[in-house]
Design a protein around this motif. Structure first.
Motif, mmCIF file in Angstrom:
data_model
loop_
_atom_site.group_PDB
_atom_site.id
_atom_site.type_symbol
_atom_site.label_atom_id
_atom_site.label_comp_id
_atom_site.label_asym_id
_atom_site.label_seq_id
_atom_site.Cartn_x
_atom_site.Cartn_y
_atom_site.Cartn_z
ATOM 1 N N ASP A 65 37.589 38.224 43.729
ATOM 2 C CA ASP A 65 36.442 37.377 44.056
ATOM 3 C C ASP A 65 35.597 37.187 42.795
ATOM 4 O OD1 ASP A 65 34.347 35.985 45.178
ATOM 5 O OD2 ASP A 65 33.506 37.729 46.224
ATOM 6 N N LEU A 66 35.633 35.989 42.254
ATOM 7 C CA LEU A 66 34.880 35.677 41.050
ATOM 8 C C LEU A 66 33.680 34.783 41.343
ATOM 9 C CD1 LEU A 66 37.849 35.012 38.591
ATOM 10 C CD2 LEU A 66 36.448 37.076 38.796
ATOM 11 N N SER A 67 33.305 34.682 42.637
ATOM 12 C CA SER A 67 32.163 33.835 42.973
ATOM 13 C C SER A 67 30.868 34.492 42.481
ATOM 14 C CB SER A 67 32.100 33.599 44.477
ATOM 15 O OG SER A 67 31.956 34.830 45.158
ATOM 16 N N ARG A 68 29.906 33.633 42.149
ATOM 17 C CA ARG A 68 28.644 34.109 41.596
ATOM 18 C C ARG A 68 27.624 34.287 42.717
ATOM 19 N NH1 ARG A 68 24.859 30.976 37.217
ATOM 20 N NH2 ARG A 68 23.270 32.567 37.114
ATOM 21 N N ASP A 69 26.843 35.332 42.643
ATOM 22 C CA ASP A 69 25.770 35.570 43.592
ATOM 23 C C ASP A 69 24.665 34.556 43.322
ATOM 24 O OD1 ASP A 69 23.890 36.519 45.342
ATOM 25 O OD2 ASP A 69 23.587 38.439 44.320
#
Length: 85
Positions: free
Chosen positions: A66-70
């Motif tokens: 999971d490389l999604s950004r907060d």
């Protein structure tokens, strides 16, 4: 085995034979030294390592990562240099 440079020059054939049969041979010249070793031993030590491009193209599968950004708001920061007063 350790050789002095003059002996290594005079007995180079023996030096190479020993490197092939007994393993690495150290040749000293004053405070410097080099090592003579068989090509197979050199390949074993250095290995045929893949380059960085190969690693990127054929590396581990990162599809589950999971490389999604907060995107939640950042915390407030006091830019005036609050010193705990």
């Amino acid at each position: 085995m350790e050789w002095q440079l003059a002996d290594a020059k005079n007995r180079f054939s023996e030096l190479v034979s020993r490197a092939l049969s007994e393993g690495p041979q150290r040749v000293k010249r004053r405070n410097d030294a080099v090592v003579v070793l068989a090509d197979a031993e050199y390949e074993r030590l250095t290995g045929n390592r893949p380059g960085f491009k190969h690693f990127l193209l054929h590396g581990p599968d990162l599809s589950g990562l999971d490389l999604s950004r907060d995107r939640s708001p950042m915390r407030d920061v006091n830019m005036e240099g609050d010193k705990g007063e």
